[in-house]
Design a protein around this motif. Structure first.
Motif, PDB file in Angstrom:
ATOM      1  N   PHE A 169       0.759  -1.282  -0.088  1.00  0.00           N
ATOM      2  CA  PHE A 169      -0.020   0.034  -0.062  1.00  0.00           C
ATOM      3  C   PHE A 169       0.947   1.335  -0.015  1.00  0.00           C
ATOM      4  N   ASN A 170       1.739   1.302  -0.919  1.00  0.00           N
ATOM      5  CA  ASN A 170       2.771   2.377  -0.897  1.00  0.00           C
ATOM      6  C   ASN A 170       3.428   2.858   0.263  1.00  0.00           C
ATOM      7  N   GLY A 171       3.800   2.109   1.277  1.00  0.00           N
ATOM      8  CA  GLY A 171       4.511   2.539   2.407  1.00  0.00           C
ATOM      9  C   GLY A 171       3.719   3.139   3.454  1.00  0.00           C
ATOM     10  N   SER A 172       4.399   3.427   4.573  1.00  0.00           N
ATOM     11  CA  SER A 172       3.442   3.890   5.809  1.00  0.00           C
ATOM     12  C   SER A 172       3.076   5.308   5.778  1.00  0.00           C
ATOM     13  N   LYS A 173       3.899   6.352   5.017  1.00  0.00           N
ATOM     14  CA  LYS A 173       3.656   7.805   5.337  1.00  0.00           C
ATOM     15  C   LYS A 173       2.240   7.898   4.787  1.00  0.00           C
ATOM     16  N   PRO A 174       1.745   7.686   3.804  1.00  0.00           N
ATOM     17  CA  PRO A 174       0.373   8.428   3.444  1.00  0.00           C
ATOM     18  C   PRO A 174      -0.644   7.724   4.462  1.00  0.00           C
ATOM     19  N   TRP A 175      -0.503   6.896   4.937  1.00  0.00           N
ATOM     20  CA  TRP A 175      -1.482   6.253   5.967  1.00  0.00           C
ATOM     21  C   TRP A 175      -1.065   6.898   7.293  1.00  0.00           C
ATOM     22  N   GLU A 176      -0.042   7.099   7.930  1.00  0.00           N
ATOM     23  CA  GLU A 176      -0.054   7.775   8.976  1.00  0.00           C
ATOM     24  C   GLU A 176      -0.584   9.301   8.640  1.00  0.00           C
ATOM     25  N   GLU A 177       0.024   9.767   7.564  1.00  0.00           N
ATOM     26  CA  GLU A 177      -0.881  11.218   7.394  1.00  0.00           C
ATOM     27  C   GLU A 177      -2.479  11.106   7.485  1.00  0.00           C
ATOM     28  N   ARG A 178      -2.886  10.141   6.800  1.00  0.00           N
ATOM     29  CA  ARG A 178      -4.477  10.125   6.737  1.00  0.00           C
ATOM     30  C   ARG A 178      -4.975   9.906   8.194  1.00  0.00           C
ATOM     31  N   ALA A 179      -4.392   8.923   8.978  1.00  0.00           N
ATOM     32  CA  ALA A 179      -4.652   8.787  10.173  1.00  0.00           C
ATOM     33  C   ALA A 179      -4.888   9.851  11.149  1.00  0.00           C
ATOM     34  N   ALA A 180      -3.781  10.577  11.053  1.00  0.00           N
ATOM     35  CA  ALA A 180      -3.562  11.855  11.727  1.00  0.00           C
ATOM     36  C   ALA A 180      -4.789  12.766  11.446  1.00  0.00           C
ATOM     37  N   LEU A 181      -4.983  12.934  10.039  1.00  0.00           N
ATOM     38  CA  LEU A 181      -6.224  13.790   9.314  1.00  0.00           C
ATOM     39  C   LEU A 181      -7.270  13.695  10.003  1.00  0.00           C
ATOM     40  N   VAL A 182      -7.675  12.261   9.937  1.00  0.00           N
ATOM     41  CA  VAL A 182      -9.083  11.622  10.420  1.00  0.00           C
ATOM     42  C   VAL A 182      -9.257  11.981  12.072  1.00  0.00           C
ATOM     43  N   ARG A 183      -7.930  11.628  12.883  1.00  0.00           N
ATOM     44  CA  ARG A 183      -8.123  11.799  14.249  1.00  0.00           C
ATOM     45  C   ARG A 183      -8.274  13.567  14.386  1.00  0.00           C
TER      46      ARG A 183
ATOM     47  N   ALA B 263      -0.777   1.256   7.395  1.00  0.00           N
ATOM     48  CA  ALA B 263       0.650   1.742   7.470  1.00  0.00           C
ATOM     49  C   ALA B 263       1.702   0.633   7.748  1.00  0.00           C
ATOM     50  N   ALA B 264       1.465  -0.022   8.620  1.00  0.00           N
ATOM     51  CA  ALA B 264       2.404  -0.992   9.233  1.00  0.00           C
ATOM     52  C   ALA B 264       2.562  -2.524   8.153  1.00  0.00           C
ATOM     53  N   PHE B 265       1.416  -2.388   7.157  1.00  0.00           N
ATOM     54  CA  PHE B 265       1.507  -3.766   6.290  1.00  0.00           C
ATOM     55  C   PHE B 265       2.515  -3.569   5.305  1.00  0.00           C
ATOM     56  N   ASP B 266       3.327  -4.751   5.125  1.00  0.00           N
ATOM     57  CA  ASP B 266       4.350  -4.857   4.028  1.00  0.00           C
ATOM     58  C   ASP B 266       4.654  -6.395   4.183  1.00  0.00           C
ATOM     59  N   LEU B 267       4.091  -7.202   3.315  1.00  0.00           N
ATOM     60  CA  LEU B 267       4.085  -8.640   3.273  1.00  0.00           C
ATOM     61  C   LEU B 267       4.793  -9.031   1.989  1.00  0.00           C
ATOM     62  N   ARG B 268       5.763  -8.076   1.238  1.00  0.00           N
ATOM     63  CA  ARG B 268       6.304  -8.398   0.086  1.00  0.00           C
ATOM     64  C   ARG B 268       7.152  -9.610   0.170  1.00  0.00           C
ATOM     65  N   VAL B 269       8.049  -9.749   1.243  1.00  0.00           N
ATOM     66  CA  VAL B 269       9.248 -10.673   1.263  1.00  0.00           C
ATOM     67  C   VAL B 269       8.439 -12.029   1.663  1.00  0.00           C
ATOM     68  N   ARG B 270       7.301 -12.248   2.185  1.00  0.00           N
ATOM     69  CA  ARG B 270       6.556 -13.530   2.556  1.00  0.00           C
ATOM     70  C   ARG B 270       5.607 -13.900   1.534  1.00  0.00           C
ATOM     71  N   LEU B 271       5.371 -13.127   0.469  1.00  0.00           N
ATOM     72  CA  LEU B 271       4.400 -13.711  -0.681  1.00  0.00           C
ATOM     73  C   LEU B 271       4.739 -14.988  -1.150  1.00  0.00           C
ATOM     74  N   ALA B 272       5.858 -15.262  -1.374  1.00  0.00           N
ATOM     75  CA  ALA B 272       6.421 -16.753  -2.103  1.00  0.00           C
ATOM     76  C   ALA B 272       5.795 -17.864  -0.989  1.00  0.00           C
ATOM     77  N   GLU B 273       5.627 -17.755   0.145  1.00  0.00           N
ATOM     78  CA  GLU B 273       4.887 -18.734   1.301  1.00  0.00           C
ATOM     79  C   GLU B 273       3.656 -18.951   0.964  1.00  0.00           C
ATOM     80  N   ILE B 274       2.929 -18.275   0.332  1.00  0.00           N
ATOM     81  CA  ILE B 274       1.558 -18.551  -0.019  1.00  0.00           C
ATOM     82  C   ILE B 274       1.264 -19.655  -0.993  1.00  0.00           C
TER      83      ILE B 274
END
Length: 375
Positions: free
Chosen positions: A121-135, A180-191
């Motif tokens: 999801f394009n890294g943590s920054k945009p989601w941290e900013e959105r969370a702060a905006l909504v709060r 923001a905390a989600f990044d599963l790229r390195v484990r996708l091959a385990e699916i």
């Protein structure tokens, strides 16, 4: 609904294979309104709401939440319904939950579909900013931009925009924390479960390269790109999404064709396909998908038993051309000539002597042809 469980809606036969459907951030299970009823024809469909969305309590999530927390709640919901193993499809954040389940709980997931979603999801920054905006300011600005983020120009679903407006801001912000905390790229091959990726070509939030990245990493995965679809594809292009999900979860006509050939034999099926025209194509697909892909594959009855039932039904309705075909199928399914004769004798009692007389003549001809050919 108890606050310990995610709000959900169950549809379809309780005995059917279970299929769980996950929503996108900002929407309720209404996202699946145009798709779930059709899937419920052949599945026990359970669609659920994110915390603070739809009917789910905001208290089910807290600041700093993770996708793993949401996945755990989905498993708790499945446990409460007596569902051990299930197929799963999810959109956006709901798709991230599916990826987490595929990596961390492969014993619970039989097959997986990830729709308009991502492994990061394009890294943590945009989601941290959105969370702060909504709060800080609530959801008003996101409600105004919902159509542009979710749909192609000129399209909208008022119910889903209303879901965005009515979501709990703190719960929404906590879901942003999870993204923001989600990044599963390195484990996708385990699916390892069968995996379908569906991308909307007009999706600006999770454009097709995000889905291609997952498809490239997951062995045997299938990628479908939908023209004219943006981020909420099940709402904007429900028929295309439904077609892709049916083919993935049901095996579509492919499994039905395999069984049809096993029961009726290649020569018969080849002749049927050779006669197929645009006029009859949908009927042939119907036969393969439903008669052979669902009924004849149901393990409740053996193929021997199904042959005996089919012979009786064909005699009862006087379908003697079909009866000849199914006498051959009955032999292929292990019935002896004597057993076939016993079935037809019983039809004399319950379907009438004239019907049984014609049936015996048909069966005798078929069995004689088999004897003469060494079959």
């Amino acid at each position: 609904m108890t606050e310990k469980l995610l709000n959900h809606r169950a549809e379809g036969p309780a005995s059917a294979p279970p299929l769980l459907l996950g929503p996108s951030l900002g929407t309720s299970y209404a996202l699946w309104d145009q798709v779930a009823p059709e899937l419920a024809i052949s599945h026990r469909v359970v669609r659920w709401d994110l915390p603070g969305h739809g009917g789910s309590a905001p208290g089910l999530i807290a600041p700093g939440a993770t996708v793993a927390d949401l996945a755990a709640q989905v498993l708790t919901l499945a446990d409460s319904l007596g569902i051990e193993r299930f197929a799963y499809a999810g959109v956006s954040l709901g798709g991230a939950v599916g990826l987490h389940l595929g990596v961390h709980h492969p014993d619970r997931v039989s097959s997986l579909a990830v729709i308009c979603s991502s492994a990061h999801f394009n890294g943590s920054k945009p989601w941290e900013e959105r969370a702060a905006l909504v709060r800080r300011e609530g959801l008003a600005s996101l409600v105004e931009s919902a159509d542009a983020r979710w749909f192609t120009p000129g399209f909208t679903v008022p119910r889903l925009v209303r879901d965005q407006a009515e979501a709990d801001p703190e719960a929404y912000a906590a879901c942003c924390d999870a993204l923001a905390a989600f990044d599963l790229r390195v484990r996708l091959a385990e699916i390892s479960v069968p995996t379908l990726l569906i991308a909307g070509r007009e999706d600006r939030a999770t454009p097709p390269p995000h889905l291609r990245e997952i498809a490239d990493a997951v062995a045997g995965a299938t990628l479908v790109e939908l023209p004219g679809a943006a981020h909420l594809a099940p709402a904007e292009c429900p028929e295309a999404v439904l077609t892709a999900l049916r083919a993935h979860f049901d095996g579509g006509a492919k499994r039905g064709m395999e069984v049809r050939r096993e029961v009726l034999g290649d020569p018969h099926v080849d002749r049927a396909q050779a006669r197929q025209s645009p006029f009859t194509a949908r009927f042939q697909d119907f036969i393969s998908r439903y008669a052979w892909g669902e009924i004849w594959t149901d393990p409740t009855l053996s193929r021997r038993e199904r042959s005996m039932i089919t012979l009786t039904a064909l005699v009862a309705h006087g379908h003697y051309d079909e009866l000849a075909m199914h006498v051959r199928a009955a032999r292929r399914n292990g019935l002896t000539p004597d057993e076939i004769g016993a079935v037809l004798l019983q039809t004399a009692v319950y379907c009438g002597v004239p019907a049984a007389n014609s049936a015996f003549a048909t069966a005798q001809r078929v069995l004689a042809e088999e004897d003469g050919s060494g079959g």
